[in-house]
Design a protein around this motif. Structure first.
Motif, PDB file in Angstrom:
ATOM      1  N   UNK A 145      39.507  59.200  44.443  1.00  0.00           N
ATOM      2  CA  UNK A 145      38.089  58.822  44.513  1.00  0.00           C
ATOM      3  C   UNK A 145      37.330  59.399  43.330  1.00  0.00           C
ATOM      4  N   UNK A 146      37.621  60.659  43.038  1.00  0.00           N
ATOM      5  CA  UNK A 146      36.967  61.333  41.912  1.00  0.00           C
ATOM      6  C   UNK A 146      37.444  60.721  40.594  1.00  0.00           C
ATOM      7  N   UNK A 147      38.749  60.494  40.509  1.00  0.00           N
ATOM      8  CA  UNK A 147      39.319  59.967  39.256  1.00  0.00           C
ATOM      9  C   UNK A 147      38.714  58.620  38.876  1.00  0.00           C
ATOM     10  N   UNK A 148      38.386  57.795  39.885  1.00  0.00           N
ATOM     11  CA  UNK A 148      37.841  56.461  39.581  1.00  0.00           C
ATOM     12  C   UNK A 148      36.311  56.422  39.679  1.00  0.00           C
ATOM     13  N   UNK A 149      35.719  57.609  39.882  1.00  0.00           N
ATOM     14  CA  UNK A 149      34.254  57.746  39.926  1.00  0.00           C
ATOM     15  C   UNK A 149      33.621  56.922  41.034  1.00  0.00           C
ATOM     16  N   UNK A 150      34.265  56.901  42.200  1.00  0.00           N
ATOM     17  CA  UNK A 150      33.704  56.122  43.311  1.00  0.00           C
ATOM     18  C   UNK A 150      33.384  57.018  44.519  1.00  0.00           C
ATOM     19  N   UNK A 151      33.141  58.291  44.264  1.00  0.00           N
ATOM     20  CA  UNK A 151      32.848  59.209  45.383  1.00  0.00           C
ATOM     21  C   UNK A 151      31.682  58.707  46.236  1.00  0.00           C
ATOM     22  N   UNK A 152      30.668  58.148  45.569  1.00  0.00           N
ATOM     23  CA  UNK A 152      29.472  57.719  46.310  1.00  0.00           C
ATOM     24  C   UNK A 152      29.706  56.441  47.112  1.00  0.00           C
ATOM     25  N   UNK A 153      30.856  55.838  46.912  1.00  0.00           N
ATOM     26  CA  UNK A 153      31.125  54.560  47.594  1.00  0.00           C
ATOM     27  C   UNK A 153      32.309  54.659  48.547  1.00  0.00           C
ATOM     28  N   UNK A 154      32.669  55.872  48.914  1.00  0.00           N
ATOM     29  CA  UNK A 154      33.912  56.044  49.680  1.00  0.00           C
ATOM     30  C   UNK A 154      33.945  55.206  50.957  1.00  0.00           C
ATOM     31  N   UNK A 155      32.775  55.034  51.610  1.00  0.00           N
ATOM     32  CA  UNK A 155      32.761  54.278  52.873  1.00  0.00           C
ATOM     33  C   UNK A 155      32.222  52.857  52.694  1.00  0.00           C
ATOM     34  N   UNK A 156      32.115  52.426  51.460  1.00  0.00           N
ATOM     35  CA  UNK A 156      31.622  51.066  51.193  1.00  0.00           C
ATOM     36  C   UNK A 156      32.796  50.092  51.178  1.00  0.00           C
ATOM     37  N   UNK A 157      32.579  48.941  51.810  1.00  0.00           N
ATOM     38  CA  UNK A 157      33.622  47.915  51.779  1.00  0.00           C
ATOM     39  C   UNK A 157      33.755  47.356  50.366  1.00  0.00           C
ATOM     40  N   UNK A 158      34.981  47.027  49.991  1.00  0.00           N
ATOM     41  CA  UNK A 158      35.231  46.563  48.624  1.00  0.00           C
ATOM     42  C   UNK A 158      34.385  45.331  48.292  1.00  0.00           C
ATOM     43  N   UNK A 159      34.224  44.440  49.290  1.00  0.00           N
ATOM     44  CA  UNK A 159      33.473  43.207  48.991  1.00  0.00           C
ATOM     45  C   UNK A 159      31.963  43.437  48.921  1.00  0.00           C
ATOM     46  N   UNK A 160      31.526  44.665  49.187  1.00  0.00           N
ATOM     47  CA  UNK A 160      30.091  44.960  49.071  1.00  0.00           C
ATOM     48  C   UNK A 160      29.763  45.684  47.766  1.00  0.00           C
ATOM     49  N   UNK A 161      30.778  45.868  46.944  1.00  0.00           N
ATOM     50  CA  UNK A 161      30.541  46.583  45.692  1.00  0.00           C
ATOM     51  C   UNK A 161      30.383  45.619  44.522  1.00  0.00           C
ATOM     52  N   UNK A 162      29.849  46.157  43.429  1.00  0.00           N
ATOM     53  CA  UNK A 162      29.735  45.349  42.208  1.00  0.00           C
ATOM     54  C   UNK A 162      31.142  45.063  41.665  1.00  0.00           C
ATOM     55  N   UNK A 163      31.191  44.053  40.821  1.00  0.00           N
ATOM     56  CA  UNK A 163      32.474  43.679  40.224  1.00  0.00           C
ATOM     57  C   UNK A 163      33.063  44.852  39.431  1.00  0.00           C
ATOM     58  N   UNK A 164      32.201  45.562  38.735  1.00  0.00           N
ATOM     59  CA  UNK A 164      32.665  46.698  37.930  1.00  0.00           C
ATOM     60  C   UNK A 164      33.297  47.778  38.792  1.00  0.00           C
ATOM     61  N   UNK A 165      32.638  48.093  39.921  1.00  0.00           N
ATOM     62  CA  UNK A 165      33.199  49.114  40.806  1.00  0.00           C
ATOM     63  C   UNK A 165      34.507  48.635  41.433  1.00  0.00           C
ATOM     64  N   UNK A 166      34.573  47.340  41.713  1.00  0.00           N
ATOM     65  CA  UNK A 166      35.824  46.794  42.273  1.00  0.00           C
ATOM     66  C   UNK A 166      36.965  46.921  41.272  1.00  0.00           C
ATOM     67  N   UNK A 167      36.644  46.722  40.005  1.00  0.00           N
ATOM     68  CA  UNK A 167      37.682  46.881  38.966  1.00  0.00           C
ATOM     69  C   UNK A 167      38.146  48.340  38.892  1.00  0.00           C
TER      70      UNK A 167
END
Ligand SMILES: Nc1ncnc2c1ncn2[C@@H]1O[C@H](COP(=O)(O)OP(=O)(O)OP(=O)(O)O)[C@@H](O)[C@H]1O
Ligand SMILES: [Mg+2]
Length: 259
Positions: free
Chosen positions: A131-153
């Motif tokens: 989670x830390x390595x991909x800089x998505x700590x703030x989105x840990x409980x967010x569904x993938x389809x609710x994230x921006x395209x960049x975060x999904x990548x």
């Protein structure tokens, strides 16, 4: 040291030769990009390296070992993995759940899938590290389809990191991203390249020229150039084949030549 090597690698689709006698060695720790026009054979070359498609000729070496005939999963276990041009995450699952699957896959415990966190601290620690390595700590409980395209990548790359690779092949990680997200992805790839051998297929020329230590150019399945960015920018055959007349050493205004 060469960590990955293609020797006279080629594949026919019917009578069409999509990858034509490509020999190239990738040095450990180096960020190499592969560019070339649409249909040049870049994705197919990745498919041959990783075992998603068997080559018609030639071989693939990993740390000097011939891995041409090994199945995909065996190559992944050795440390060779890739992402896909078409985004490949589990849409209905959260970021953490996606990453947990990747970690558990490596450990061979699929029956633990989405089990409660208690008792599996080592898996959880690994997921948190990713989670830390991909800089998505703030989105840990967010569904993938609710994230921006960049975060999904970013998440998709996190899934590849879950198998603890030494060589990571990225197939157009910036496709569909806006300028800001492209910048973030560029930084992220440079970060990854500090500790992994990264091979990047990408159409964003300004990014490729900026972050690559070496660039390979494919055209009609053939390797037509191989050099540092400054050399590739000046290479007449490359400019003719791909970059177009409007692209020059000082012109970074064009974000993509794939439009
Ligand atoms: N499984 C297949 N069967 C038949 N032809 C294929 C197959 N996969 C790829 N090709 C063809 O091989 C050529 C190379 O395709 P490839 O996808 O590797 O190009 P690419 O360089 O990745 O292009 P792009 O930049 O558009 O992603 C294309 O002409 C494509 O149509
Ligand atoms: Mg492709």
């Amino acid at each position: 040291m060469n960590i990955l090597e293609a020797k006279n690698l080629g594949v026919y689709f019917g009578s069409f030769k999509a990858v034509d006698d490509v020999s190239v060695a990738f040095e450990k720790g180096r960020l190499t990009s592969i560019i070339g026009p649409n249909g040049a054979g870049k994705t197919t070359f990745f498919n041959l390296l990783t075992g998603f498609h068997p080559p018609t000729s030639g071989s693939v070496l990993f740390k000097g070992q011939d891995i041409t005939q090994l199945p995909i999963h065996a190559k992944v276990e050795l440390g060779l993995t890739r992402t896909f041009q078409v985004l490949n995450v589990f849409d209905q699952l959260t970021v953490k759940e996606n990453l947990r699957i990747a970690v558990q896959r490596l450990r061979g415990h699929p029956w633990r899938l989405l089990a409660h966190e208690d008792g599996f601290s080592s898996v959880e620690e690994e997921v948190d590290r990713l989670l830390v390595a991909v800089h998505l700590q703030d989105f840990r409980h967010t569904r993938a389809d609710e994230m921006s395209h960049g975060h999904r990548r970013h998440l998709e790359i996190g899934l590849s990191l879950g198998v603890d690779p030494e060589v990571l092949l990225l197939d157009e990680p910036m496709s569909g991203l806006g300028m800001y997200e492209t910048g973030q992805m560029s930084d992220f790839i440079q970060e990854l390249a500090q500790r992994l051998t990264v091979v990047l297929v990408e159409h964003h020329m300004s990014v490729v020229m900026k972050i690559s230590q070496r660039i390979l150019v494919l055209q009609n399945g053939r390797l037509i150039a191989d050099g540092v960015p400054a050399d590739i920018q000046q290479n007449a055959a490359v400019r003719e084949a791909y970059l177009g007349k409007s692209y020059g050493a000082g012109d970074n205004s064009k974000e993509t030549v794939n439009a």
